[in-house]
Every structure is written in C-alpha cells, then in structure tokens.
Motif scaffolding. Structure first.
Motif, PDB file in Angstrom:
ATOM      1  N   UNK A 160      37.093  44.591  38.163  1.00  0.00           N
ATOM      2  CA  UNK A 160      36.856  43.488  37.103  1.00  0.00           C
ATOM      3  C   UNK A 160      38.279  42.235  37.775  1.00  0.00           C
ATOM      4  N   UNK A 161      39.046  43.237  38.115  1.00  0.00           N
ATOM      5  CA  UNK A 161      40.110  42.072  38.489  1.00  0.00           C
ATOM      6  C   UNK A 161      40.054  40.840  39.563  1.00  0.00           C
ATOM      7  N   UNK A 162      38.710  41.310  39.702  1.00  0.00           N
ATOM      8  CA  UNK A 162      38.101  40.330  41.244  1.00  0.00           C
ATOM      9  C   UNK A 162      37.664  38.618  40.333  1.00  0.00           C
ATOM     10  N   UNK A 163      37.418  38.796  38.887  1.00  0.00           N
ATOM     11  CA  UNK A 163      36.667  38.321  38.413  1.00  0.00           C
ATOM     12  C   UNK A 163      37.829  37.323  37.230  1.00  0.00           C
ATOM     13  N   UNK A 164      38.862  38.584  36.675  1.00  0.00           N
ATOM     14  CA  UNK A 164      39.398  38.021  35.460  1.00  0.00           C
ATOM     15  C   UNK A 164      40.498  38.893  36.094  1.00  0.00           C
ATOM     16  N   UNK A 165      41.492  37.846  35.696  1.00  0.00           N
ATOM     17  CA  UNK A 165      43.121  38.754  35.787  1.00  0.00           C
ATOM     18  C   UNK A 165      42.896  39.425  33.910  1.00  0.00           C
ATOM     19  N   UNK A 166      44.065  40.593  34.659  1.00  0.00           N
ATOM     20  CA  UNK A 166      44.095  41.502  33.428  1.00  0.00           C
ATOM     21  C   UNK A 166      45.101  40.913  32.633  1.00  0.00           C
ATOM     22  N   UNK A 167      45.496  41.351  31.627  1.00  0.00           N
ATOM     23  CA  UNK A 167      46.836  40.891  30.810  1.00  0.00           C
ATOM     24  C   UNK A 167      47.070  42.021  29.842  1.00  0.00           C
ATOM     25  N   UNK A 168      48.600  42.451  29.639  1.00  0.00           N
ATOM     26  CA  UNK A 168      48.678  43.330  28.901  1.00  0.00           C
ATOM     27  C   UNK A 168      47.746  43.569  27.105  1.00  0.00           C
ATOM     28  N   UNK A 169      47.033  44.720  27.007  1.00  0.00           N
ATOM     29  CA  UNK A 169      46.292  44.921  25.690  1.00  0.00           C
ATOM     30  C   UNK A 169      45.019  44.749  25.962  1.00  0.00           C
ATOM     31  N   UNK A 170      44.242  44.115  26.955  1.00  0.00           N
ATOM     32  CA  UNK A 170      43.454  44.461  27.483  1.00  0.00           C
ATOM     33  C   UNK A 170      42.746  46.139  27.311  1.00  0.00           C
ATOM     34  N   UNK A 171      41.315  45.924  26.850  1.00  0.00           N
ATOM     35  CA  UNK A 171      40.784  47.107  26.565  1.00  0.00           C
ATOM     36  C   UNK A 171      39.438  47.228  27.692  1.00  0.00           C
ATOM     37  N   UNK A 172      38.941  48.456  28.223  1.00  0.00           N
ATOM     38  CA  UNK A 172      38.020  48.157  29.288  1.00  0.00           C
ATOM     39  C   UNK A 172      36.780  49.374  28.860  1.00  0.00           C
ATOM     40  N   UNK A 173      35.308  49.290  27.967  1.00  0.00           N
ATOM     41  CA  UNK A 173      34.844  50.095  27.899  1.00  0.00           C
ATOM     42  C   UNK A 173      34.116  50.240  29.284  1.00  0.00           C
ATOM     43  N   UNK A 174      33.956  52.013  29.297  1.00  0.00           N
ATOM     44  CA  UNK A 174      33.752  51.970  31.166  1.00  0.00           C
ATOM     45  C   UNK A 174      32.589  52.772  30.963  1.00  0.00           C
ATOM     46  N   UNK A 175      31.492  52.299  30.451  1.00  0.00           N
ATOM     47  CA  UNK A 175      30.261  52.402  30.112  1.00  0.00           C
ATOM     48  C   UNK A 175      30.300  53.835  29.526  1.00  0.00           C
TER      49      UNK A 175
END
Length: 204
Positions: A160-175
């Motif tokens: 994900x971090x290749x495409x989007x800068x991850x920031x504090x508080x971001x949430x990933x729904x893993x499937x």
C-alpha cells in the motif's frame, strides 16, 4: 484519516463471488464520510436492495510512512481491530458488468463500521494467527484467521505504501473471508476477535 481496503485477500471469498485470484492486492478507498458514528446503528440505504456485510480485521497506522520495506512494516502499527465493509452488492455487480468504477457501492456514507475496541498487537502471540468471527442474530456467519490471507498484514502495508503515503490514524481493512451475506432490518451483527466481542451493531 483515510480508509484503505483490500479486496480478494481470502481464497474462499474469491470463489464465492466467482472472481479471479489477483496477482497483486486489490485496493480501494473509502472516504472520511464512510465510518459509522460511534453508537449509531447501520441504516440500510434506499438505493440498494442487497447490502452485504463483510467482516474484516483492521490495522491502525501509528506513524508516517512511504515506500515501507516489509521487514519494517510491523513498526507502523500497534493496534488490531475489527470492522465491517458494507457493500451494496447489487450496485457493485451492475457497475462491474459495465466495466465502471464501483466506489458508490463501497464508499457510501456509513459503509464502514470500525469496532469500538482496539486490541494491542503485542497481546497476540502471532499476528499471522489471529482468529476473528462475525455473528448475525447469534448465528456464526463468518470466521477467518489471518493465516488464510493471501497477503499478510506486513506485506499489505509495504504494498500500500508504494502508492499511498500512510499517515497516523489511517485504517487498513485487510480483506474478508468467505460467508458474506445480506443484511435486513432488525438484524444484529456481532464481531469477535479470539472470542472477545469488539462490536455489536443493530441494522435499521
């Protein structure tokens, strides 16, 4: 805060929706208006006749990251949660058939439940062996284990971090694992991690 969702990360779920196994993680976003407000029920929208629940393990990002190497990905989160990616399946199928984007089927207001309780990553012996489940009206409808993921949590963060800068508080729904299904007015959904209830949601 942004919500980054991963599709087709469990083989059995890929099969139940008759999709093809992807070569890379399938990513989509939900806007900041998607999360349900705390304490609010889920109201079935009037634009869909077939809204599905999809229970998913969540990861909350705790520091800024871009082009994260897999070996360092574990340092970018400390909390594990559980949520539901609500999907207007009828809209999604119609749009997919036409080859059109399907954000409105996944990103509508209230389409993301983020469980009220977050658990410390360190409380699990192995993040790749976490059991989670969803009950509808006290009946088990979905269960999964992170071991079943095609791409594990650290791999997802790196990708994900290749495409989007991850920031504090971001949430990933893993499937989501297999077992997705329709919600109806009057239903109650309950999510558990290792048997511990982390959310209970009425459907209106």
């Amino acid at each position: 805060m942004k919500i980054i969702c991963v599709g087709r990360n469990y083989t059995e779920h890929i099969s139940e929706l008759k999709n093809q196994k992807p070569e890379n993680p399938v990513l989509f976003l939900k806007p900041d208006t998607a999360p349900l407000l705390k304490g609010q029920p889920f109201f079935i929208p009037d634009f869909s006749q077939n809204v599905h629940y999809e229970v998913e393990l969540l990861v909350k990002i705790n520091k800024l990251g871009k082009h994260i190497q897999p070996k360092f990905a574990h340092t970018y989160y400390e909390e594990i949660g559980l949520g539901i990616d609500f999907t207007a399946r009828d809209l999604q199928q119609n749009l997919k058939t036409k080859g059109l984007p399907w954000e409105i089927a996944k990103g509508f207001d209230g389409s993301a439940l983020i469980g009220r309780k977050w658990l410390q990553k360190d409380s699990f012996p192995d993040v790749n062996q976490i059991n989670f489940s969803l009950y509808k009206n006290n009946e088990l409808v979905q269960q999964g284990n992170t071991q079943q993921m095609l791409w594990k949590i650290d791999e997802l963060i790196a990708y994900i971090s290749k495409f989007f800068t991850l920031k504090i508080g971001d949430v990933i729904f893993t499937g989501t694992p297999a077992g997705v299904g329709k919600v109806a007015i009057g239903d109650t959904l309950e999510g558990r991690i290792e048997g511990e209830e982390v959310f209970k949601l009425p459907i209106k």
